[in-house]
Design an enzyme around this catalytic site. Structure first.
Site, PDB file in Angstrom:
ATOM      1  N   TYR A  56       0.905  -1.281  -0.064  1.00  0.00           N
ATOM      2  CA  TYR A  56      -0.029   0.002   0.141  1.00  0.00           C
ATOM      3  C   TYR A  56       0.741   1.221   0.207  1.00  0.00           C
ATOM      4  O   TYR A  56       1.594   1.516   1.093  1.00  0.00           O
ATOM      5  CB  TYR A  56      -1.018  -0.025   1.238  1.00  0.00           C
ATOM      6  CG  TYR A  56      -2.051  -0.979   1.389  1.00  0.00           C
ATOM      7  CD1 TYR A  56      -2.396  -1.714   0.135  1.00  0.00           C
ATOM      8  CD2 TYR A  56      -2.631  -1.221   2.416  1.00  0.00           C
ATOM      9  CE1 TYR A  56      -3.455  -2.743   0.360  1.00  0.00           C
ATOM     10  CE2 TYR A  56      -3.489  -2.280   2.541  1.00  0.00           C
ATOM     11  CZ  TYR A  56      -4.140  -2.817   1.472  1.00  0.00           C
ATOM     12  OH  TYR A  56      -5.109  -3.800   1.600  1.00  0.00           O
ATOM     13  N   LEU A 206     -18.358  -1.167   3.330  1.00  0.00           N
ATOM     14  CA  LEU A 206     -19.177  -0.111   2.447  1.00  0.00           C
ATOM     15  C   LEU A 206     -18.915  -0.118   0.836  1.00  0.00           C
ATOM     16  O   LEU A 206     -19.078   0.926   0.273  1.00  0.00           O
ATOM     17  CB  LEU A 206     -18.545   1.245   3.168  1.00  0.00           C
ATOM     18  CG  LEU A 206     -18.998   1.345   4.554  1.00  0.00           C
ATOM     19  CD1 LEU A 206     -18.237   2.578   4.881  1.00  0.00           C
ATOM     20  CD2 LEU A 206     -20.363   1.262   5.082  1.00  0.00           C
ATOM     21  N   ARG A 208     -16.232   0.151  -0.581  1.00  0.00           N
ATOM     22  CA  ARG A 208     -15.494   1.233  -0.998  1.00  0.00           C
ATOM     23  C   ARG A 208     -15.967   2.574  -0.876  1.00  0.00           C
ATOM     24  O   ARG A 208     -15.637   3.441  -1.489  1.00  0.00           O
ATOM     25  CB  ARG A 208     -14.664   0.852  -2.075  1.00  0.00           C
ATOM     26  CG  ARG A 208     -13.906  -0.492  -2.079  1.00  0.00           C
ATOM     27  CD  ARG A 208     -13.475  -1.224  -3.472  1.00  0.00           C
ATOM     28  NE  ARG A 208     -13.262  -2.551  -3.480  1.00  0.00           N
ATOM     29  CZ  ARG A 208     -11.765  -2.885  -3.004  1.00  0.00           C
ATOM     30  NH1 ARG A 208     -10.920  -1.981  -2.607  1.00  0.00           N
ATOM     31  NH2 ARG A 208     -11.252  -4.048  -3.133  1.00  0.00           N
ATOM     32  N   GLY A 209     -17.108   2.706  -0.371  1.00  0.00           N
ATOM     33  CA  GLY A 209     -17.605   3.922  -0.302  1.00  0.00           C
ATOM     34  C   GLY A 209     -18.899   3.955  -0.827  1.00  0.00           C
ATOM     35  O   GLY A 209     -19.756   5.001  -0.680  1.00  0.00           O
ATOM     36  N   SER A 212     -22.033   3.964   1.391  1.00  0.00           N
ATOM     37  CA  SER A 212     -21.771   4.696   2.484  1.00  0.00           C
ATOM     38  C   SER A 212     -22.846   5.854   2.927  1.00  0.00           C
ATOM     39  O   SER A 212     -23.015   6.321   3.790  1.00  0.00           O
ATOM     40  CB  SER A 212     -20.463   5.410   2.393  1.00  0.00           C
ATOM     41  OG  SER A 212     -20.590   6.458   1.507  1.00  0.00           O
TER      42      SER A 212
HETATM   43  N1  LIG Z   1      -7.525  -8.300   1.392  1.00  0.00           N
HETATM   44  C1  LIG Z   1      -8.077  -7.556   0.571  1.00  0.00           C
HETATM   45  O1  LIG Z   1      -7.864  -8.016  -0.689  1.00  0.00           O
HETATM   46  C2  LIG Z   1      -8.332  -6.038   0.850  1.00  0.00           C
HETATM   47  C3  LIG Z   1      -8.770  -5.458  -0.277  1.00  0.00           C
HETATM   48  C4  LIG Z   1      -9.188  -4.166  -0.037  1.00  0.00           C
HETATM   49  C5  LIG Z   1      -9.110  -3.522   1.238  1.00  0.00           C
HETATM   50  N2  LIG Z   1      -8.542  -4.404   2.329  1.00  0.00           N
HETATM   51  C6  LIG Z   1      -8.572  -3.766   3.570  1.00  0.00           C
HETATM   52  O2  LIG Z   1      -9.783  -3.475   4.213  1.00  0.00           O
HETATM   53  C7  LIG Z   1      -9.765  -1.830   4.538  1.00  0.00           C
HETATM   54  C8  LIG Z   1     -11.096  -1.426   4.286  1.00  0.00           C
HETATM   55  O3  LIG Z   1     -11.183  -1.006   3.002  1.00  0.00           O
HETATM   56  P1  LIG Z   1     -12.274  -0.804   2.102  1.00  0.00           P
HETATM   57  O4  LIG Z   1     -11.993   0.134   1.163  1.00  0.00           O
HETATM   58  O5  LIG Z   1     -12.464  -1.997   1.688  1.00  0.00           O
HETATM   59  O6  LIG Z   1     -13.315  -0.009   3.197  1.00  0.00           O
HETATM   60  P2  LIG Z   1     -14.666   0.485   2.861  1.00  0.00           P
HETATM   61  O7  LIG Z   1     -15.212   0.609   4.436  1.00  0.00           O
HETATM   62  O8  LIG Z   1     -15.762  -0.534   2.135  1.00  0.00           O
HETATM   63  O9  LIG Z   1     -14.602   1.674   2.251  1.00  0.00           O
HETATM   64  C9  LIG Z   1     -13.823   2.642   2.647  1.00  0.00           C
HETATM   65  C10 LIG Z   1     -14.240   4.255   2.033  1.00  0.00           C
HETATM   66  O10 LIG Z   1     -15.536   4.570   1.955  1.00  0.00           O
HETATM   67  C11 LIG Z   1     -15.696   5.705   2.322  1.00  0.00           C
HETATM   68  N3  LIG Z   1     -16.527   6.170   3.405  1.00  0.00           N
HETATM   69  C12 LIG Z   1     -17.461   6.902   3.420  1.00  0.00           C
HETATM   70  N4  LIG Z   1     -18.134   6.920   4.648  1.00  0.00           N
HETATM   71  C13 LIG Z   1     -17.316   6.059   5.480  1.00  0.00           C
HETATM   72  C14 LIG Z   1     -17.289   5.970   7.001  1.00  0.00           C
HETATM   73  N5  LIG Z   1     -18.306   6.376   7.812  1.00  0.00           N
HETATM   74  N6  LIG Z   1     -16.304   5.081   7.253  1.00  0.00           N
HETATM   75  C15 LIG Z   1     -15.449   4.667   6.563  1.00  0.00           C
HETATM   76  N7  LIG Z   1     -15.458   4.842   5.278  1.00  0.00           N
HETATM   77  C16 LIG Z   1     -16.298   5.673   4.677  1.00  0.00           C
HETATM   78  C17 LIG Z   1     -14.183   6.447   2.418  1.00  0.00           C
HETATM   79  O11 LIG Z   1     -13.733   6.949   1.006  1.00  0.00           O
HETATM   80  P3  LIG Z   1     -13.573   8.453   0.908  1.00  0.00           P
HETATM   81  O12 LIG Z   1     -12.531   8.847   1.781  1.00  0.00           O
HETATM   82  O13 LIG Z   1     -12.908   8.492  -0.553  1.00  0.00           O
HETATM   83  O14 LIG Z   1     -14.805   9.394   1.141  1.00  0.00           O
HETATM   84  C18 LIG Z   1     -13.379   5.352   2.634  1.00  0.00           C
HETATM   85  O15 LIG Z   1     -12.040   5.432   2.275  1.00  0.00           O
HETATM   86  C19 LIG Z   1      -8.578  -1.535   3.571  1.00  0.00           C
HETATM   87  O16 LIG Z   1      -7.851  -0.334   4.432  1.00  0.00           O
HETATM   88  C20 LIG Z   1      -7.722  -2.645   3.867  1.00  0.00           C
HETATM   89  O17 LIG Z   1      -6.806  -2.774   4.904  1.00  0.00           O
HETATM   90  C21 LIG Z   1      -8.248  -5.708   2.068  1.00  0.00           C
END
Ligand SMILES: NC(=O)c1ccc[n+]([C@@H]2O[C@H](COP(=O)([O-])OP(=O)(O)OC[C@H]3O[C@@H](n4cnc5c(N)ncnc54)[C@H](OP(=O)(O)O)[C@@H]3O)[C@@H](O)[C@H]2O)c1
Length: 332
Positions: A56, A206, A208-209, A212
């Site tokens: 990352y 979420l 990825r938002g 959300s």
């Molecule tokens: N194992 C794998 O293959 C894999 C893949 C992806 C992620 N991950 C892990 O999972 C973690 C979570 O990532 P994700 O992208 O999947 O998470 P997510 O919670 O689905 O999406 C996060 C994005 O949603 C938006 N958002 C809007 N309101 C929110 C709120 N109240 N709380 C949090 N986010 C909000 C933000 O985008 P904006 O900031 O642009 O508004 C934030 O960056 C990553 O950081 C990583 O450690 C693992």
């Protein structure tokens, strides 16, 4: 913050974990000071599970975590690290290397960047067809024995691969995308994890938002924001997916909570062995997400949510075709 135990003999962690990915990569520009403030706010709120990956931001995410933990007790943070993805100088993706020698090399760099002598949970982000999962887990088991890592995790693997891996060494948790609009793990993977006593760290709760409640059809994604390449975020798919969000918003409003909170609370309600990873990179988003931990959904809430967003309702796949082809979890 309530706690949950990852796997039968695994560590006890906060019921919500914080994922750091978007603070360095994939979601466009992030603010470093705000990222560190967000990590501090998460720790202060009782979050103990912090998820990162060595790729990352090509090491940036681990250095950020090291800076955030400076002056804090290492014992209060459970650090989960993914390895294996190869990058190029322009930030492109160059396949996966999970050979045992490469794993030892990745870990040596990770420990130096994090400024610690051990990683709590270490996992390959993806597997590679030329290295059997038994060899990967065998190499990781040697690192457990040597004290360099505490636990072994996996990411995006099928039920069959999980069983083969778990036969070599106990797997603490499987990290996999799981949300109201990504429910495919329910068929085989979640039941296998439950049967084996393997925890689940759910990402993309979420989407990825997208679900959300803050995403709009007008939101521009910059070139470095990989969401602009995801099928669910474009064209007609986006309109159809945002219509699902509006249906969810109506339910959230009747409960006096937000869309993001209800989506996270739904994942929390799917099983005591599941820990959602929150991808907040700002304190206001984190604070909203933390509110989900206090929500108890009744049977009628759950029925209303599933009627608003039925399984399989999402338009578009969760990754593009090339990335889907790399997912062991998507193999029949
Ligand atoms: N194992 C794998 O293959 C894999 C893949 C992806 C992620 N991950 C892990 O999972 C973690 C979570 O990532 P994700 O992208 O999947 O998470 P997510 O919670 O689905 O999406 C996060 C994005 O949603 C938006 N958002 C809007 N309101 C929110 C709120 N109240 N709380 C949090 N986010 C909000 C933000 O985008 P904006 O900031 O642009 O508004 C934030 O960056 C990553 O950081 C990583 O450690 C693992």
């Amino acid at each position: 913050m309530n706690t949950r135990t990852l796997g039968t003999n695994g560590p006890t962690v906060s019921a919500l974990g914080l994922g750091l990915m978007g603070m360095s990569d994939l979601y466009g520009a992030a603010d470093e000071a705000e990222s560190i403030a967000t990590i501090h706010a998460a720790l202060d709120a009782g979050i103990t599970l912090l998820d990162t990956g060595d790729f990352y931001g090509m090491g940036h995410n681990e250095l950020l975590l090291r800076d955030a933990l400076r002056g804090r007790s290492r014992d209060n943070a459970l650090i989960s690290v993914k390895f294996g993805a190869l990058r190029d100088v322009d930030g492109g993706w160059n396949g996966v290397d999970v050979r045992p020698a490469a794993i030892k090399n990745f870990l040596a760099y990770t420990l130096r960047r994090l400024g610690t002598d051990h990683v709590d949970i270490y996992r390959p982000a993806r597997l590679s067809p030329d290295v059997p999962v038994e060899d990967v887990v065998g190499a990781l088991a040697e690192l457990v024995k040597a004290g360099h890592i505490r636990h072994i995790g996996l990411s995006e693997v099928s039920a069959e691969t999980l069983r083969r891996a778990h036969a070599v060494h106990p797997i603490t948790d499987l990290q996999i995308e799981y949300s109201l609009i990504s429910r495919s793990p329910e068929t085989d993977i979640l039941p296998a994890a439950r049967e084996l006593g393997v925890g689940i760290t759910a990402y993309g709760v979420l989407s990825r938002g997208l679900i959300s409640g803050h995403w709009t059809a007008r939101r521009e994604t910059a070139g470095t924001d990989f969401r602009s390449h995801l099928p669910r975020f474009s064209g007609d798919n986006l309109d159809r997916n945002l219509a699902l969000v509006e249906a969810l918003r109506a339910i959230a409003e009747t409960r006096g909570v937000t869309v993001a909170q209800i989506a996270i609370a739904w994942v929390l309600a799917r099983g005591e062995n599941i820990v959602p990873l929150i991808g907040a990179r700002r304190r206001d988003r984190l604070s909203e997400a933390l509110g989900a931990a206090a929500i108890t959904l009744s049977e009628s809430d759950l029925a209303a949510i599933e009627a608003a967003v039925p399984a399989g309702a999402a338009a578009g796949a969760r990754y593009d075709e090339a990335q889907m082809a790399h997912l062991d979890s998507e193999r029949a």
